[in-house]
Design an enzyme around this catalytic site. Structure first.
Site, PDB file in Angstrom:
ATOM      1  N   ASN A 180      34.966  15.121  44.709  1.00 31.82           N
ATOM      2  CA  ASN A 180      35.440  16.477  44.964  1.00 31.82           C
ATOM      3  C   ASN A 180      36.712  16.342  45.775  1.00 31.82           C
ATOM      4  OD1 ASN A 180      35.820  19.141  45.766  1.00 31.82           O
ATOM      5  ND2 ASN A 180      34.295  19.020  47.389  1.00 31.82           N
ATOM      6  N   GLY A 181      37.823  16.873  45.274  1.00 33.91           N
ATOM      7  CA  GLY A 181      39.092  16.760  46.002  1.00 33.91           C
ATOM      8  C   GLY A 181      40.193  16.363  45.045  1.00 33.91           C
ATOM      9  N   GLU A 205      41.592  44.747  48.720  1.00 35.28           N
ATOM     10  CA  GLU A 205      40.338  44.041  48.470  1.00 35.28           C
ATOM     11  C   GLU A 205      39.653  44.567  47.195  1.00 35.28           C
ATOM     12  OE1 GLU A 205      38.784  41.525  49.053  1.00 35.28           O
ATOM     13  OE2 GLU A 205      36.676  41.927  48.664  1.00 35.28           O
ATOM     14  N   ARG A 215      30.280  26.099  43.211  1.00 35.64           N
ATOM     15  CA  ARG A 215      31.485  25.353  43.565  1.00 35.64           C
ATOM     16  C   ARG A 215      32.321  25.002  42.335  1.00 35.64           C
ATOM     17  NH1 ARG A 215      30.871  23.371  48.799  1.00 35.64           N
ATOM     18  NH2 ARG A 215      32.634  22.025  48.459  1.00 35.64           N
ATOM     19  N   LYS A 251      33.662  29.169  44.107  1.00 39.97           N
ATOM     20  CA  LYS A 251      33.421  29.865  45.363  1.00 39.97           C
ATOM     21  C   LYS A 251      34.000  29.133  46.571  1.00 39.97           C
ATOM     22  CE  LYS A 251      30.219  32.807  47.615  1.00 39.97           C
ATOM     23  NZ  LYS A 251      31.097  33.976  47.429  1.00 39.97           N
ATOM     24  N   GLU A 261      39.230  40.001  39.469  1.00 39.67           N
ATOM     25  CA  GLU A 261      38.595  38.697  39.305  1.00 39.67           C
ATOM     26  C   GLU A 261      37.320  38.760  38.464  1.00 39.67           C
ATOM     27  OE1 GLU A 261      37.412  36.810  43.017  1.00 39.67           O
ATOM     28  OE2 GLU A 261      36.936  38.741  43.880  1.00 39.67           O
ATOM     29  N   HIS A 281      57.923  53.499  45.732  1.00 33.70           N
ATOM     30  CA  HIS A 281      58.931  52.438  45.900  1.00 33.70           C
ATOM     31  C   HIS A 281      58.826  51.409  44.792  1.00 33.70           C
ATOM     32  CE1 HIS A 281      60.188  54.086  49.698  1.00 33.70           C
ATOM     33  NE2 HIS A 281      58.916  54.133  50.089  1.00 33.70           N
ATOM     34  N   TRP A 327      34.887  21.744  38.825  1.00 34.81           N
ATOM     35  CA  TRP A 327      35.926  22.770  38.696  1.00 34.81           C
ATOM     36  C   TRP A 327      37.200  21.984  38.477  1.00 34.81           C
ATOM     37  CZ3 TRP A 327      40.522  24.211  41.006  1.00 34.81           C
ATOM     38  CH2 TRP A 327      40.982  25.498  40.732  1.00 34.81           C
ATOM     39  N   CYS A 334      34.104  21.800  43.036  1.00 32.46           N
ATOM     40  CA  CYS A 334      33.238  20.713  42.597  1.00 32.46           C
ATOM     41  C   CYS A 334      32.126  20.539  43.625  1.00 32.46           C
ATOM     42  CB  CYS A 334      33.959  19.379  42.428  1.00 32.46           C
ATOM     43  SG  CYS A 334      35.294  19.413  41.256  1.00 32.46           S
ATOM     44  N   LYS A 373      38.579  42.545  43.706  1.00 37.79           N
ATOM     45  CA  LYS A 373      37.250  42.547  43.086  1.00 37.79           C
ATOM     46  C   LYS A 373      37.356  42.888  41.603  1.00 37.79           C
ATOM     47  CE  LYS A 373      35.391  40.816  45.505  1.00 37.79           C
ATOM     48  NZ  LYS A 373      35.847  40.460  46.804  1.00 37.79           N
TER      49      LYS A 373
HETATM   50  C1  F6R Z   1      36.974  36.879  46.293  1.00 39.05           C
HETATM   51  C2  F6R Z   1      36.620  35.629  46.905  1.00 39.05           C
HETATM   52  C3  F6R Z   1      37.710  34.701  47.351  1.00 39.05           C
HETATM   53  C4  F6R Z   1      37.370  34.123  48.714  1.00 39.05           C
HETATM   54  C5  F6R Z   1      38.417  33.094  49.139  1.00 39.05           C
HETATM   55  C6  F6R Z   1      38.144  32.551  50.533  1.00 39.05           C
HETATM   56  O1  F6R Z   1      35.844  37.588  45.900  1.00 39.05           O
HETATM   57  O2  F6R Z   1      35.472  35.318  47.042  1.00 39.05           O
HETATM   58  O3  F6R Z   1      38.940  35.359  47.389  1.00 39.05           O
HETATM   59  O4  F6R Z   1      37.300  35.174  49.632  1.00 39.05           O
HETATM   60  O5  F6R Z   1      38.419  32.040  48.234  1.00 39.05           O
HETATM   61  O6  F6R Z   1      36.911  31.928  50.603  1.00 39.05           O
HETATM   62  P1  F6R Z   1      36.183  31.700  51.979  1.00 39.05           P
HETATM   63  O7  F6R Z   1      35.841  33.014  52.564  1.00 39.05           O
HETATM   64  O8  F6R Z   1      34.980  30.887  51.646  1.00 39.05           O
HETATM   65  O9  F6R Z   1      37.150  30.948  52.853  1.00 39.05           O
END
Ligand code: F6R
Length: 587
Positions: A99-100, A466, A27, A582, A473, A489, A73, A2, A470
């Protein structure tokens, strides 16, 4: 999660708020709302959908000097107009944007129902305006009603409150970010600086348990002592690498392509800074990495090159899993906390726990003016510029680059690492240019699959994890990344005809990872090799340059591009994956 923004000043407040909300959209983007106040009349507009799909003219709002906005969000309550913010008090005079999470909202709701209040949303937020109304009805002045309400809230919040009868913005912060910005006879308040950086970067980063009021000035109070406090404004140097370009349709691709430049800028920091941190690490007895999602993966990959380069055995752990590790933190420990946003709730919690036990905290953060640098003893900024796509791409590369440089500095090789990283920036560029067509072709051949596997060994196993994140998501294909040795395994049971497996090959691991590739191939799986050399086991070959060191920085680049192409082919929005935001400011 948010985003909230408020403005009071001589500009068109509604326009400032709408513009700021678009910057805060990363956000949360399931719904939004705006409230403006003119001549003691609160005007509210709420809508399901992303703010970027709407313009000023679409809303029944007019020019005023005081307005607030929220992009949501969802945590409590489905994505509906009723649940969008602002949430209003029963008398319609008080609007709250939040927000929270209010942990004790159910108890407060019952209390309010007992007092005759009704509720029209499924949100935890709606108790706040109604509590304020309750206290005002009992004779409290607005400011006192605000403070008393805050004293009853348990949980985390950044809130903005408007009362129809007062030409001011009330606000408070516990655990969710909030900054007040000061311009020329005007004030801004927002979840992050990007929302109003265009107008001012002179800000107060609010500490937890503080609240205040924006009138023609700003007054701040401590929630604990109930007394007025003065917190000096600071001017935050913002790395402005781009003004928002309306021509850019997809930030994910733009941010992937920026990575050579981002890496060079990340490492363009004083050697003394790295030497200071390296000395702290050398003197410590235990080194931990923590983060969430992609930031955790950067720490995971770094733990391999800290072992090989700096000869230090580090413990990477997910911030949300700090739990029993707490007792291992002490004044001989260093915690390296990684976060693009600087606001991830789980990371902040891990840092607070480590600090309480005397550990030194080094933060690697991208966004300035955020909470993590306030908590950390030392901060290295990623300097990656604004990352608008919800997926972290360029900040991952900046994190890896800085950690690689730090590991080498610990080993006394700052200059060598600097030279290697400069060369790697050119190699990343080469991959982006020469492999784009192959990667697109791989995506075209595989985008209909339900599963994707990625394997690697050593630090490439962290890159595999990683890469899988990507893919899943952004394209919603189920993807798993893991160490190649683990295949037999368990996961091999899922391999069947034509299911794609990306094999990340490094010179040190070539023999063993290729034998894992053969295990997949024998079950008719499709092999996508990422290597500097071709191999007959590969059905598709994504070629990366041969580099003697720092390979981890290259391996994720093709995976990012692959994820992007899979998303496009599957009709997914690469910048705003469903259900994600994000900045994850709730646990
Ligand atoms: C994946 C992604 C998330 C963030 C995670 C941590 O593409 O963006 O997995 O990496 O939410 O966020 P930060 O780095 O802002 O603490």
């Amino acid at each position: 999660m948010c985003g909230i923004i408020g403005y009071r000043g001589s500009r068109d407040a509604t326009a400032v708020v709408l513009e700021g909300l678009k910057k805060l959209e990363y956000r949360g983007y399931d719904s939004f709302g705006v409230a403006s106040l003119a001549v003691n009349k609160l005007v509210v507009f709420k809508q399901v959908g992303a703010i970027s799909d709407f313009g000023y003219a679409d809303m029944p709002l007019t020019r005023t000097n005081l307005a607030v906005g929220h992009t949501r969000w969802a945590t409590h309550g489905a994505v509906t107009t009723a649940n969008a913010h602002p949430q209003l008090s029963n008398d319609g005079k008080i609007a709250v944007l939040h927000n929270g999470i209010i942990d004790n909202w159910e108890a407060l709701r019952q209390l309010l129902v007992h007092e005759g209040f009704t509720f029209s949303s499924g949100t935890d937020t709606e108790v706040i305006p109604n509590l304020i109304q309750l206290y005002i009805s009992k004779g409290y002045a607005f400011h006192d009603a605000m403070r008393t309400t805050l004293q009853h809230l348990h949980g985390s919040y950044a809130v903005i409150v408007l009362h129809e009868d007062f030409d001011e913005i009330a606000f408070a912060k516990v655990g969710s970010p909030l900054l007040v910005g000061r311009g020329d006879n005007e004030f801004f308040i927002a979840s992050d600086l990007s929302a109003f950086a265009k107008y001012t970067t002179n800000v107060v980063v609010l500490p937890d348990f503080h609240y205040g009021f924006i009138t023609s000035n700003v007054s701040l109070f401590s929630l604990d002592s109930e007394s007025r406090v003065e917190i000096p404004y600071q001017t935050i140097a913002v790395d402005v690498d781009e003004e928002e370009d309306p021509a850019i349709q997809q930030y994910m691709l733009k941010e992937i392509m920026e990575q050579p430049r981002v890496l060079l800028r990340a490492i363009d920091q004083s050697k003394d800074r790295f030497e200071l941190l390296a000395e702290i690490i050398r003197k410590s007895q235990k080194v931990f990495f923590t983060g969430c999602g992609t930031s955790f993966h950067a720490g995971l990959a770094a733990s391999y090159f800290f072992a090989s380069v700096a000869k230090i055995n580090c413990t990477p752990f997910l911030s949300s899993e700090t739990g029993k590790l707490v007792e291992f933190f002490d004044d001989k420990s260093v915690l390296i906390a990684l976060s693009q946003s600087g606001e991830t709730a789980d990371v902040l919690d891990a840092v607070k726990l480590a600090k309480n036990r005397g550990a030194v905290v080094i933060a690697l953060v991208n966004v300035q003016g955020t909470t993590l640098p306030l908590l950390a003893d030392h901060t290295l900024y990623l300097r990656a510029g604004v990352e608008r796509c919800v997926l972290s791409t360029k900040t991952f590369t900046a994190q890896l680059g800085l950690l690689y440089l730090l590991a080498h500095t610990v080993a006394g090789n700052f200059s060598l690492a600097h030279t290697i990283l400069n060369q790697l920036a050119a190699s990343i560029q080469e991959v982006l240019i020469t492999q784009a067509a192959v990667i697109r072709q791989v995506a075209e051949k595989t985008y209909n699959n339900s599963d994707y596997f990625i394997i690697g060994r050593d630090f490439a196993s962290a890159c595999a994890v990683e890469g899988a994140l990507k893919i899943k998501e952004v394209s919603y294909i189920h993807a798993e990344g893991f160490a190649g040795g683990e295949l037999k395994h368990g996961t091999l049971a899922l391999v069947r005809e034509s299911i794609p497996t990306v094999v990340l090959v490094t010179p040190d691991t070539r023999t063993r990872i290729l034998s894992n590739a053969m295990e997949v191939k024998s079950r008719k799986g499709c092999i996508i090799g990422v290597d500097s050399l071709p191999n007959s086991v590969f059905d598709y070959f994504i070629q990366i340059p041969h580099v003697s060191e720092g390979l981890s920085l290259l391996l994720c680049i093709p995976l990012q591009l692959l994820a992007y192409n899979l998303a496009i082919l599957r009709g997914c929005d690469p910048d705003k994956p469903r259900n994600l935001a994000k900045s994850v400011t709730v646990q």
